[in-house]
Scaffold this motif. Structure first.
Motif, PDB file in Angstrom:
ATOM      1  N   GLY A   1       0.831  -1.202   0.000  1.00 45.74           N
ATOM      2  CA  GLY A   1       0.000   0.000   0.000  1.00 45.74           C
ATOM      3  C   GLY A   1       0.857   1.240   0.000  1.00 45.74           C
ATOM      4  O   GLY A   1       1.996   1.236  -0.500  1.00 45.74           O
ATOM      5  N   TYR A   2       0.360   2.328   0.533  1.00 42.72           N
ATOM      6  CA  TYR A   2       1.081   3.604   0.527  1.00 42.72           C
ATOM      7  C   TYR A   2       2.448   3.462   1.170  1.00 42.72           C
ATOM      8  O   TYR A   2       3.446   3.970   0.680  1.00 42.72           O
ATOM      9  N   VAL A   3       2.512   2.756   2.291  1.00 43.99           N
ATOM     10  CA  VAL A   3       3.786   2.639   2.998  1.00 43.99           C
ATOM     11  C   VAL A   3       4.657   1.548   2.386  1.00 43.99           C
ATOM     12  O   VAL A   3       5.830   1.765   2.083  1.00 43.99           O
TER      13      VAL A   3
ATOM     14  N   ASP B   1       1.999  -8.915  -1.367  1.00 48.42           N
ATOM     15  CA  ASP B   1       0.637  -8.508  -1.007  1.00 48.42           C
ATOM     16  C   ASP B   1      -0.270  -9.711  -1.224  1.00 48.42           C
ATOM     17  O   ASP B   1      -0.009 -10.536  -2.102  1.00 48.42           O
ATOM     18  N   ASN B   2      -1.306  -9.814  -0.397  1.00 45.94           N
ATOM     19  CA  ASN B   2      -2.215 -10.953  -0.586  1.00 45.94           C
ATOM     20  C   ASN B   2      -3.361 -10.620  -1.541  1.00 45.94           C
ATOM     21  O   ASN B   2      -4.233 -11.440  -1.758  1.00 45.94           O
TER      22      ASN B   2
ATOM     23  N   LYS C   1      -3.705  -6.594  -7.130  1.00 41.63           N
ATOM     24  CA  LYS C   1      -2.685  -5.561  -6.893  1.00 41.63           C
ATOM     25  C   LYS C   1      -1.326  -6.019  -7.401  1.00 41.63           C
ATOM     26  O   LYS C   1      -0.619  -5.282  -8.080  1.00 41.63           O
TER      27      LYS C   1
ATOM     28  N   THR D   1      -3.488  -1.235   9.718  1.00 39.56           N
ATOM     29  CA  THR D   1      -3.875  -1.427  11.122  1.00 39.56           C
ATOM     30  C   THR D   1      -5.095  -0.540  11.367  1.00 39.56           C
ATOM     31  O   THR D   1      -4.998   0.469  12.071  1.00 39.56           O
TER      32      THR D   1
ATOM     33  N   THR E   1       1.872   1.130  11.800  1.00 40.25           N
ATOM     34  CA  THR E   1       1.711   1.850  13.069  1.00 40.25           C
ATOM     35  C   THR E   1       0.943   0.961  14.039  1.00 40.25           C
ATOM     36  O   THR E   1      -0.200   0.579  13.770  1.00 40.25           O
TER      37      THR E   1
ATOM     38  N   GLU F   1       7.046   4.420  10.579  1.00 44.80           N
ATOM     39  CA  GLU F   1       7.194   5.216   9.361  1.00 44.80           C
ATOM     40  C   GLU F   1       6.513   6.568   9.540  1.00 44.80           C
ATOM     41  O   GLU F   1       5.391   6.638  10.019  1.00 44.80           O
TER      42      GLU F   1
ATOM     43  N   GLU G   1       1.690  11.207   2.912  1.00 44.82           N
ATOM     44  CA  GLU G   1       1.187  10.970   1.566  1.00 44.82           C
ATOM     45  C   GLU G   1       1.302  12.268   0.776  1.00 44.82           C
ATOM     46  O   GLU G   1       1.105  13.346   1.303  1.00 44.82           O
TER      47      GLU G   1
ATOM     48  N   LYS H   1      -7.359   7.395  13.163  1.00 41.89           N
ATOM     49  CA  LYS H   1      -7.235   6.071  13.798  1.00 41.89           C
ATOM     50  C   LYS H   1      -6.103   6.047  14.832  1.00 41.89           C
ATOM     51  O   LYS H   1      -6.209   5.376  15.850  1.00 41.89           O
TER      52      LYS H   1
ATOM     53  N   ARG I   1      -9.358   8.171   2.305  1.00 39.11           N
ATOM     54  CA  ARG I   1      -9.737   7.519   3.565  1.00 39.11           C
ATOM     55  C   ARG I   1      -9.944   8.580   4.653  1.00 39.11           C
ATOM     56  O   ARG I   1      -9.095   9.428   4.858  1.00 39.11           O
TER      57      ARG I   1
HETATM   58  P1  NAD Z   1      -2.770   0.320   2.779  1.00 34.58           P
HETATM   59  O1  NAD Z   1      -4.136  -0.089   3.127  1.00 34.58           O
HETATM   60  O2  NAD Z   1      -2.548   1.321   1.685  1.00 34.58           O
HETATM   61  O3  NAD Z   1      -1.892  -0.971   2.428  1.00 34.58           O
HETATM   62  C1  NAD Z   1      -1.911  -2.138   3.170  1.00 34.58           C
HETATM   63  C2  NAD Z   1      -1.654  -3.296   2.219  1.00 34.58           C
HETATM   64  O4  NAD Z   1      -1.481  -4.490   2.976  1.00 34.58           O
HETATM   65  C3  NAD Z   1      -2.794  -3.562   1.250  1.00 34.58           C
HETATM   66  O5  NAD Z   1      -2.289  -3.545  -0.079  1.00 34.58           O
HETATM   67  C4  NAD Z   1      -3.297  -4.957   1.641  1.00 34.58           C
HETATM   68  O6  NAD Z   1      -3.772  -5.706   0.526  1.00 34.58           O
HETATM   69  C5  NAD Z   1      -2.045  -5.561   2.240  1.00 34.58           C
HETATM   70  N1  NAD Z   1      -2.279  -6.700   3.140  1.00 34.58           N
HETATM   71  C6  NAD Z   1      -3.202  -6.831   4.122  1.00 34.58           C
HETATM   72  N2  NAD Z   1      -3.077  -8.041   4.724  1.00 34.58           N
HETATM   73  C7  NAD Z   1      -2.051  -8.678   4.126  1.00 34.58           C
HETATM   74  C8  NAD Z   1      -1.439  -9.947   4.302  1.00 34.58           C
HETATM   75  N3  NAD Z   1      -1.866 -10.796   5.233  1.00 34.58           N
HETATM   76  N4  NAD Z   1      -0.413 -10.266   3.502  1.00 34.58           N
HETATM   77  C9  NAD Z   1       0.024  -9.410   2.568  1.00 34.58           C
HETATM   78  N5  NAD Z   1      -0.511  -8.194   2.346  1.00 34.58           N
HETATM   79  C10 NAD Z   1      -1.534  -7.825   3.113  1.00 34.58           C
HETATM   80  O7  NAD Z   1      -2.119   0.870   4.138  1.00 34.58           O
HETATM   81  P2  NAD Z   1      -0.989   1.999   4.315  1.00 34.58           P
HETATM   82  O8  NAD Z   1      -1.584   3.346   4.205  1.00 34.58           O
HETATM   83  O9  NAD Z   1       0.194   1.644   3.490  1.00 34.58           O
HETATM   84  O10 NAD Z   1      -0.640   1.794   5.868  1.00 34.58           O
HETATM   85  C11 NAD Z   1       0.049   0.656   6.335  1.00 34.58           C
HETATM   86  C12 NAD Z   1       0.486   0.917   7.760  1.00 34.58           C
HETATM   87  O11 NAD Z   1       1.408   2.018   7.809  1.00 34.58           O
HETATM   88  C13 NAD Z   1      -0.643   1.310   8.711  1.00 34.58           C
HETATM   89  O12 NAD Z   1      -0.386   0.782   9.979  1.00 34.58           O
HETATM   90  C14 NAD Z   1      -0.570   2.816   8.754  1.00 34.58           C
HETATM   91  O13 NAD Z   1      -1.081   3.348   9.946  1.00 34.58           O
HETATM   92  C15 NAD Z   1       0.924   3.032   8.676  1.00 34.58           C
HETATM   93  N6  NAD Z   1       1.322   4.330   8.130  1.00 34.58           N
HETATM   94  C16 NAD Z   1       0.645   4.848   7.078  1.00 34.58           C
HETATM   95  C17 NAD Z   1       1.048   6.085   6.559  1.00 34.58           C
HETATM   96  C18 NAD Z   1       0.306   6.700   5.406  1.00 34.58           C
HETATM   97  O14 NAD Z   1       0.505   7.891   5.161  1.00 34.58           O
HETATM   98  N7  NAD Z   1      -0.530   5.969   4.694  1.00 34.58           N
HETATM   99  C19 NAD Z   1       2.150   6.762   7.106  1.00 34.58           C
HETATM  100  C20 NAD Z   1       2.835   6.177   8.153  1.00 34.58           C
HETATM  101  C21 NAD Z   1       2.407   4.942   8.666  1.00 34.58           C
END
Ligand code: NAD
Length: 470
Positions: A13-15, A34-35, A39, A89, A124, A154, A158, A286, A350
């Motif tokens: 995902g984003y991170v 990724d599962n 994607k 999370t 997080t 992290e 974004e 969150k 989101r």
């Molecule tokens: P996201 O929803 O964009 O990506 C999460 C990815 O994980 C998805 O692609 C999902 O398909 C994949 N996934 C879920 N379960 C899985 C599994 N069992 N096996 C493999 N892949 C799996 O989330 P995000 O925005 O990247 O955030 C991820 C974490 O980083 C969160 O805890 C978030 O709080 C934290 N974070 C996010 C940001 C941000 O700006 N988005 C910044 C810092 C920290």
């Protein structure tokens, strides 16, 4: 010359995707897991999936040669020395972080551990998650000498995620074992030694060879708390200035002047003192809720966080009232809406206050034509077009024949609109700006009634341009 390390990043995902591309840029070999099969297929086929500067060029540079994509976590675990967990999370109903994705990954990693691995919490997570991950892995019969779990939160934002990752203010590593700390230090050494910034093709940013980012080594629990406390503090700053903006409105002061006067104090700083329609996004709401919930579970009174959330929710309602105050009644009114993403520079919707407010306006009977430079595709998935909602191709189409224009997101391009054209496009020259992108006086001179946050409403000082329907 830094050592190249084999890394698995779980979650694209984003991170996860940004981390994978940046680790490759730092010279490591990365398997991105990724599962979500669609994607992974899209990423393999050259899609970037998210809107982030520099990400397409980095993925193009390393796809198949530095970064590979897979759904096979077991194999990625076997092949990698460090496994970064970057799955979501989300907030559960009680406000806690839902750690079921993290647990699922930890268990699958445990089933595939062959030699020593460092498992890295990049998601997080609340304090004590590290201990839970260790316990989950041990329950699979894995000896404690076979793995370590470290916290490496992290802090990327974004919209500027790649530059933030490669030019961080700090790198936090919470490790209770020297062996694991050494591996994390080696992974980040291209940045911390300044080596990366010597490269002519380095992604530009604030760090340099002379001023590389510091790596802060802490206990795992401290690192977990650093992340939650940092996000909660930033949310608090936003809620604080929003509360001040309400005071300014009532007192007849200008919140932009107040924020500037406060922000010039080096102890306070100007960032995150931008009044608006409240914070949103996938992190602040969150993370504040999860931090509050952790405090409750630990028996610590942290009511300040509840107040931060209350002010944030109230800010959206106040803005809805402001729109109503400009238009008298809302039922049947046509509104041009600029902005769907939770902030400028991203396509992420989101917890976007823009989406919440559009839903409130639709519930009040408004007709909306909305535009966003990047987030329309995602918005359509959660709010399909219908009789009362359409998506426009640009800002001027959204404004066409509207009773007012409403600005929800702080995209740069919304701060640089052709005001004369806008005045002729709108049915009435009214702009209600939730991001204070314009100067009230200048808007009045351009013939607009202009409402913003924490500042007096300004009214046309000359006859508005004849309202022409185009
Ligand atoms: P996201 O929803 O964009 O990506 C999460 C990815 O994980 C998805 O692609 C999902 O398909 C994949 N996934 C879920 N379960 C899985 C599994 N069992 N096996 C493999 N892949 C799996 O989330 P995000 O925005 O990247 O955030 C991820 C974490 O980083 C969160 O805890 C978030 O709080 C934290 N974070 C996010 C940001 C941000 O700006 N988005 C910044 C810092 C920290």
């Amino acid at each position: 010359m830094s050592k190249s390390i084999q890394i698995a990043v779980v979650g694209s995902g984003y991170v996860g995707l940004v981390a994978a591309a940046c680790f490759a840029e730092m010279g490591h070999r990365v398997i991105c897991v990724d599962n979500d099969e669609r994607k992974v297929a899209a990423l393999e086929n050259g899609d970037t999936l998210i809107h982030e500067d520099h990400l397409p060029e980095l993925l193009a540079r390393y796809r198949g040669d530095g970064v590979s994509f897979t759904t096979d976590l077991a194999e990625a675990t076997r092949e990698s020395e460090a496994i970064f967990i970057a799955v979501g999370t989300p907030q559960s109903e009680s406000g806690d972080a839902d750690l079921s994705y993290v647990e699922a990954v930890a268990c699958e990693v445990a089933r595939s551990i062959t030699g020593y691995k460092v498992i890295v919490e990049k998601s997080t997570v609340p304090v004590y998650t590290n201990e839970w991950i260790c316990r989950a892995i041990e329950r699979h019969g894995i000896d404690r000498s076979q793995f370590d779990v470290v916290s490496n939160p992290e802090f990327l934002r974004e919209g500027t995620a790649v530059a933030d990752f490669l030019h961080p203010d700090r790198i936090v590593v919470g490790a209770d074992s020297e062996r694991a700390a050494d591996i994390l230090e080696a992974i980040y050494s291209p940045l911390t030694t300044g080596e990366y910034y010597q490269r002519p093709d380095a992604i530009p940013g604030v760090c340099s060879t002379a001023a590389p980012p510091p790596l802060l080594l802490t206990s795992t629990k401290s690192a977990e708390i650093i992340k939650h406390a940092s996000n909660a503090f930033l949310a608090l700053k936003i809620s604080f200035i929003n509360a001040v903006s309400n005071l300014c409105e009532t007192a007849g002061a200008d919140v932009e002047q107040v924020a500037r006067g406060m922000g010039l104090d080096s102890r306070i700083g100007p960032r995150f003192l931008r009044p608006g329609i409240g914070y949103g996004g996938s992190c602040f709401p969150k993370d504040v809720a999860a931090f509050r919930s952790v405090a409750e579970q630990l028996g610590v009174d942290f009511g300040l966080l509840t107040e931060v959330e209350r002010i944030n929710a109230q800010q959206k309602k106040r803005f809805l009232s402001k729109i109503r105050s400009a238009l008298w009644t809302l039922r049947g009114k046509r509104l041009g809406v600029l902005g769907l993403a939770f902030k400028g520079g991203t396509d992420d919707i989101r917890e976007s206050p823009a989406i919440d407010l559009i839903r409130m306006l639709l519930a009040e009977g408004c007709h909306i034509s909305a535009f966003d430079p990047a987030a329309v595709r995602r918005a359509i998935e959660v709010m399909p077009e219908g009789p009362a909602l359409e998506y426009a191709d640009d800002a001027y189409s959204a404004a066409r024949n509207a009773d007012a224009l409403v600005i929800f997101t702080d995209w740069n391009e919304f701060a640089n609109l052709d005001l004369e054209r806008l005045g002729k496009t709108l049915r009435y020259p009214i702009i209600i700006d939730g991001r204070n992108l314009y100067e009230p006086q200048a808007m009045a001179e351009q013939g607009f009634t202009y409402l913003s946050v924490g500042r007096a409403t300004s009214y046309p000082v000359r006859q508005p341009a004849a309202a022409v329907s185009t």
